[in-house]
Design an enzyme around this catalytic site. Structure first.
Site, PDB file in Angstrom:
ATOM      1  N   ASP A   1       0.832  -1.190   0.000  1.00 15.12           N
ATOM      2  CA  ASP A   1       0.000   0.000   0.000  1.00 15.12           C
ATOM      3  C   ASP A   1       0.874   1.251   0.000  1.00 15.12           C
ATOM      4  OD1 ASP A   1      -2.441   1.384   0.249  1.00 15.12           O
ATOM      5  OD2 ASP A   1      -1.929   1.777   2.332  1.00 15.12           O
TER       6      ASP A   1
ATOM      7  N   THR B   1      -0.513   4.497  -4.461  1.00 16.65           N
ATOM      8  CA  THR B   1       0.712   4.393  -5.244  1.00 16.65           C
ATOM      9  C   THR B   1       0.552   5.234  -6.501  1.00 16.65           C
ATOM     10  OG1 THR B   1       0.748   2.109  -4.511  1.00 16.65           O
ATOM     11  CG2 THR B   1       2.372   2.741  -6.136  1.00 16.65           C
TER      12      THR B   1
ATOM     13  N   ASP C   1      -8.629  -0.941   2.210  1.00 15.35           N
ATOM     14  CA  ASP C   1      -8.696  -0.319   0.879  1.00 15.35           C
ATOM     15  C   ASP C   1      -9.979  -0.727   0.178  1.00 15.35           C
ATOM     16  OD1 ASP C   1      -6.241   0.666   1.398  1.00 15.35           O
ATOM     17  OD2 ASP C   1      -5.311  -0.011  -0.471  1.00 15.35           O
TER      18      ASP C   1
HETATM   19  P1  ADP Z   1      -2.725   1.818  -5.707  1.00 13.20           P
HETATM   20  O1  ADP Z   1      -2.060   1.897  -4.385  1.00 13.20           O
HETATM   21  O2  ADP Z   1      -2.505   3.045  -6.524  1.00 13.20           O
HETATM   22  O3  ADP Z   1      -4.138   1.410  -5.642  1.00 13.20           O
HETATM   23  P2  ADP Z   1      -2.245  -0.787  -6.737  1.00 13.20           P
HETATM   24  O4  ADP Z   1      -1.009  -1.553  -6.468  1.00 13.20           O
HETATM   25  O5  ADP Z   1      -3.484  -1.182  -6.019  1.00 13.20           O
HETATM   26  O6  ADP Z   1      -1.918   0.715  -6.499  1.00 13.20           O
HETATM   27  O7  ADP Z   1      -2.496  -0.883  -8.303  1.00 13.20           O
HETATM   28  C1  ADP Z   1      -3.578  -0.262  -8.897  1.00 13.20           C
HETATM   29  C2  ADP Z   1      -3.490  -0.350 -10.392  1.00 13.20           C
HETATM   30  O8  ADP Z   1      -3.532  -1.703 -10.827  1.00 13.20           O
HETATM   31  C3  ADP Z   1      -4.667   0.343 -11.016  1.00 13.20           C
HETATM   32  O9  ADP Z   1      -4.231   1.184 -12.053  1.00 13.20           O
HETATM   33  C4  ADP Z   1      -5.515  -0.788 -11.540  1.00 13.20           C
HETATM   34  O10 ADP Z   1      -6.236  -0.408 -12.663  1.00 13.20           O
HETATM   35  C5  ADP Z   1      -4.497  -1.833 -11.852  1.00 13.20           C
HETATM   36  N1  ADP Z   1      -5.077  -3.178 -11.818  1.00 13.20           N
HETATM   37  C6  ADP Z   1      -5.674  -3.780 -10.786  1.00 13.20           C
HETATM   38  N2  ADP Z   1      -6.101  -5.014 -11.118  1.00 13.20           N
HETATM   39  C7  ADP Z   1      -5.749  -5.210 -12.403  1.00 13.20           C
HETATM   40  C8  ADP Z   1      -5.892  -6.296 -13.338  1.00 13.20           C
HETATM   41  N3  ADP Z   1      -6.496  -7.418 -12.978  1.00 13.20           N
HETATM   42  N4  ADP Z   1      -5.413  -6.131 -14.566  1.00 13.20           N
HETATM   43  C9  ADP Z   1      -4.797  -4.985 -14.916  1.00 13.20           C
HETATM   44  N5  ADP Z   1      -4.623  -3.941 -14.105  1.00 13.20           N
HETATM   45  C10 ADP Z   1      -5.093  -4.031 -12.853  1.00 13.20           C
HETATM   46 MG    MG Z   2      -4.942  -0.358  -4.971  1.00 12.96          MG
END
Ligand code: ADP
Ligand code: MG
Length: 588
Positions: free
Chosen positions: A92, A126, A422
């Site tokens: 996170d 992030t 989250d």
């Molecule tokens: P944040 O802390 O910003 O939420 P994450 O590590 O949770 O960061 O990543 C979020 C990103 O991953 C988003 O841009 C989301 O669209 C992308 N994402 C989540 N699940 C998938 C998936 N199954 N396929 C492609 N992209 C994904």
């Molecule tokens: Mg996320």
């Protein structure tokens, strides 16, 4: 003749020196009379100008680099070992930023935006740091070439305004769907959030649990109505949702074993008083003239407690909970009358029981009327792992839910809790604002394309700046690819082509195969508010950092210096980022 010569030579020489001295003295006196302007304390360190902006940008890029690899479902986790010796494993952004001991003043702004994103929408932490870092990185060559930061700031603000409007335009509403449909839509948003977490493997299981929990508390804004209880051990799948309240069995005295451990439709009395035999004689000075009177004092103490207990029993409650201790006498007393009791319940849990069961916490046992008693369908004390839990199920107001989390190591459960937080926030947001956008970098690519097109219609330097902003947005899909080990150049080219064709607006990175896919049909959904907030916050942070052209560092006062030295002695300064963010800063 000689005397004449001496007079001739020495006289003007002597006068000249005198005049000069007088002149200097005059100047000195005038200077001393002038009021002096002292701006800064001695020892103050200031650095300013273009170099300062660039150094701030460098520091922020370094911070963004630290969280870069955690983005997305294939993102890596960070293990952070703090000075107290505890370790945290997290994916996170906000948690990582909080734990990194960032000392650079400008880079701290990024920590703040991650925190605010976390409290505002819960997810996308992030993303927001990455975006801000990338906006600044794109701005750096312009600043180095002598562009005035204000020009960049203006263009960035315009671009962010356009982008947010575009998001609102693209976003799909889930309003007006039936409950079942809504549930599955919300579960998909939750699953997208969870997919990047350690518990991503069980995302469907947890997503539906989270949706049930959020729907259970209805429109209530208080997040603490959803409790998360962590019980180490067992399997992730052993986690369960209680439609009510659950808390760990509190410390209990002898006699507890004889109390019944399960009730149907019990009345519940909630107290904030101690049910213990008090030695009142320790609190007061009592003078006795006759030793026989001593017994009457002891009796009075017993009468007080028995009177209290009697009133509890008479209220008709079958369960007595108290925030303060319930002693062994009381425990035994209740056990004899088939009543369950628990003392030293934490305030948070007690309030949640009150909210769920409809009871009110009492500070006295006098006059306990029926209205202040709570109730639930089933109460039981159950074994979960090697802990015993008090569980209140089927509560009338239904406004609480508790997720009991199971899993291996402590760090794992902690991270699972953060991930669920989250997901809970996301579902709540989606429920409130109910518009969603395609994730997986699809929305970012689309915004980028839109801004590039828009830039072409603008004359002047602003075109370049908006173009850079558009390019910066591509960092999300690029990083998703990089983190998954795909060829990001290749995937991004495909995405650009698809989006340019006009009908690929929903195409994003397909995280399993490394190609591109429609994020909507793949159910990679994010609430629009996550993106809106992220773009807004990242742009503001970037503009803020660009607008700073001078840092003034006050000299440390004596006591502060002493403190700093003490801290250094205590072994602080270990984390890599300490001091690293200060690259380029002039130091003394
Ligand atoms: P944040 O802390 O910003 O939420 P994450 O590590 O949770 O960061 O990543 C979020 C990103 O991953 C988003 O841009 C989301 O669209 C992308 N994402 C989540 N699940 C998938 C998936 N199954 N396929 C492609 N992209 C994904
Ligand atoms: Mg996320």
């Amino acid at each position: 003749m000689a005397a004449m010569l001496v007079r001739h030579l020495s006289f003007p020489w002597f006068v000249g020196v005198l005049r000069l001295t007088i002149n200097y003295l005059d100047l000195l006196v005038r200077w001393l009379q002038q009021p002096q302007i002292i701006l800064l304390k001695e020892g103050t360190d200031t650095s300013q100008g273009k170099a300062q902006v660039v150094s701030n940008i460098n520091a922020c890029t370094a911070v963004a680099d630290a969280v870069r690899t955690t983005l997305g479902p294939r993102g890596m986790d960070k293990l952070i070992h703090d000075e107290k010796g505890s370790t945290t494993i997290s994916n996170d952004g906000a948690t990582i930023m909080k734990l990194l001991d960032i000392v650079h003043p400008a880079a701290k702004i990024l920590v703040d935006i991650a925190k605010s994103q976390d409290s505002e929408v819960g997810d996308g932490t992030t993303t927001v740091v990455l975006l801000a870092g990338e906006f600044l990185k794109e701005a750096k060559p312009f600043i180095e070439d002598g562009v005035h930061p204000q020009n960049l700031i203006r263009s960035y603000r315009t671009a962010s305004f356009l982008a947010i409007n575009k998001i609102k335009e693209i976003a799909v509403s889930i309003e007006g769907k039936s409950l079942e449909e809504k549930k599955s839509l919300l579960a998909k948003c939750a699953a997208t959030t969870l997919s990047s977490k350690l518990i991503g493997g069980e995302k469907e299981f947890f997503a539906s649990m989270v949706v049930d929990a959020v729907l259970a508390i209805g429109n209530d804004d208080r997040l603490n109505l959803i409790g998360i209880k962590k019980v180490p051990g067992g399997n992730m799948r052993d986690s369960f949702l209680v439609n009510g309240v659950a808390f760990k069995k509190t410390f209990s005295y002898a006699g507890f074993e004889q109390q019944p451990k399960k009730f149907l439709n019990p009345k519940i009395l909630l107290l904030n008083i101690e049910l213990e035999l008090k030695s009142e004689k320790e609190n007061a000075e009592i003078r006795l003239s006759d030793p026989l009177q001593y017994q009457s004092i002891v009796d009075a103490e017993w009468n007080i407690i028995y009177d209290k207990l009697d009133k509890c029993v008479k209220s008709g409650a079958k369960i007595v909970l108290s925030r303060l201790a319930i002693g062994d006498l009381s425990t035994q007393y209740f056990a004899d009358r088939d009543i369950f009791c628990a003392g030293r319940v934490t305030e948070e849990d007690l309030l949640r029981v009150a909210a769920a069961t409809g009871g009110t916490v009492q500070t006295s046992v006098n006059n306990v009327i029926d209205e202040v008693l709570g109730s639930c369908e089933v109460f039981e004390e159950r074994q979960v792992g090697n802990e015993r839990f008090n569980i209140f199920n089927g509560c009338p107001s239904g406004q609480t839910a508790t997720i009991v989390l199971r899993g291996g190591a402590d760090q794992f459960i902690d991270e699972a809790e953060r991930s669920l937080h989250d997901a809970i926030m996301i579902v709540r947001r989606a429920l409130k604002n109910s518009t969603i956008v395609p994730g997986g970098g699809a929305i970012d690519m689309e915004l980028s394309r839109y801004l590039r097109l828009h830039a072409r219609t603008i004359a002047g330097k602003s075109q370049l700046f908006i173009n850079s902003y558009a390019k910066a947005l591509e960092v999300i899909p690029r990083q998703l690819c990089d983190n998954a080990g795909f060829d990001s150049t290749d995937v991004l080219n495909k995405l650009r082509q698809k989006h340019a064709s006009g009908e690929g607006a929903n195409f994003g990175v397909e995280i399993k195969t490394g190609g591109i896919a429609d994020s909507f049909t793949n159910f990679v959904w994010e609430p629009a508010v996550v993106k809106i907030n992220a773009i807004n916050a990242a742009t503001e942070a970037a503009c803020l950092i660009l607008s700073v052209d001078e840092t003034v560092k006050n000299p440390k006062s004596e006591s502060a210096q002493g403190e700093a030295a003490a801290n250094a002695m205590a072994g602080r300064g270990g984390p890599a980022l300490r001091g690293r963010g200060g690259r380029g800063m002039r130091r003394r």
